[in-house]
Write an enzyme that holds these catalytic residues in place. Sequence first.
Site, PDB file in Angstrom:
ATOM      1  N   HIS A 210       0.846  -1.188   0.000  1.00 40.17           N
ATOM      2  CA  HIS A 210       0.000   0.000   0.000  1.00 40.17           C
ATOM      3  C   HIS A 210       0.885   1.243   0.000  1.00 40.17           C
ATOM      4  O   HIS A 210       2.051   1.195   0.408  1.00 40.17           O
ATOM      5  CB  HIS A 210      -0.889   0.022   1.240  1.00 40.17           C
ATOM      6  CG  HIS A 210      -1.994  -0.984   1.207  1.00 40.17           C
ATOM      7  ND1 HIS A 210      -3.160  -0.809   1.920  1.00 40.17           N
ATOM      8  CD2 HIS A 210      -2.122  -2.173   0.568  1.00 40.17           C
ATOM      9  CE1 HIS A 210      -3.960  -1.844   1.719  1.00 40.17           C
ATOM     10  NE2 HIS A 210      -3.348  -2.689   0.897  1.00 40.17           N
TER      11      HIS A 210
ATOM     12  N   GLU B   9       1.032   4.000   1.830  1.00 39.61           N
ATOM     13  CA  GLU B   9       1.602   4.443   3.100  1.00 39.61           C
ATOM     14  C   GLU B   9       2.731   3.522   3.555  1.00 39.61           C
ATOM     15  O   GLU B   9       3.759   3.988   4.045  1.00 39.61           O
ATOM     16  CB  GLU B   9       0.518   4.509   4.193  1.00 39.61           C
ATOM     17  CG  GLU B   9      -0.551   5.549   3.942  1.00 39.61           C
ATOM     18  CD  GLU B   9      -1.727   5.025   3.126  1.00 39.61           C
ATOM     19  OE1 GLU B   9      -2.772   5.689   3.127  1.00 39.61           O
ATOM     20  OE2 GLU B   9      -1.615   3.947   2.479  1.00 39.61           O
TER      21      GLU B   9
ATOM     22  N   CYS C 267      -6.065   2.747   5.464  1.00 39.96           N
ATOM     23  CA  CYS C 267      -6.791   1.522   5.809  1.00 39.96           C
ATOM     24  C   CYS C 267      -6.294   1.042   7.173  1.00 39.96           C
ATOM     25  O   CYS C 267      -5.325   1.586   7.711  1.00 39.96           O
ATOM     26  CB  CYS C 267      -6.551   0.462   4.736  1.00 39.96           C
ATOM     27  SG  CYS C 267      -4.900  -0.282   4.802  1.00 39.96           S
TER      28      CYS C 267
ATOM     29  N   CYS D 150      -2.489   0.272   7.171  1.00 39.96           N
ATOM     30  CA  CYS D 150      -1.656   1.464   7.028  1.00 39.96           C
ATOM     31  C   CYS D 150      -1.752   2.369   8.255  1.00 39.96           C
ATOM     32  O   CYS D 150      -0.753   2.983   8.662  1.00 39.96           O
ATOM     33  CB  CYS D 150      -2.033   2.218   5.766  1.00 39.96           C
ATOM     34  SG  CYS D 150      -1.627   1.289   4.267  1.00 39.96           S
TER      35      CYS D 150
END
Length: 155
Positions: free
Chosen positions: A52, A54, A82, A85
């Site tokens: 992801h 991040e 999310c 993250c």
Amino acid sequence: MQQYLLKQVIDLSREKMHLGEGGPFAALVVFGDEVIGHGWNRVTSANDPTAHAEIEAIRQACQSLGHYSLRGCVIYSSCEPCPMCLAACYWARLDHVYFAASRADAAGAGFDDHAIAEQLFMSPTERLLPMQQGMREQACRVFEEWLSKCDRIPY
């Protein structure tokens, strides 16, 4: 500065999405006035469900600083983090999170993490993903050894 960096991260998310590198997400980690980490969603291009934006930006920022802690840093994300993250932001000890789109906005585009977030508050035996504990005593002994280790680096 905040608006400028949010625009920059939104532009990065659009660019990488159109290049086919993954979903429409990007993030920047900033220390002072310097971007020390950037990332974009690479889940499908890297075949890595943890890639992801991040996470990628945090990894790069830690490498840039040569340290696991990002105290004194902030992260700018094209979307509210999310659960994975968000946990990484806490573990990295970031000072602040700035984001553009909300989790609800992401859900409207097919990125709904509500079910995952709910699972975090359930006991392991109630989760949709079957979980079973074993050898707890042996594992706890390793924690005891950790606590007595004189050269450990607490985090």
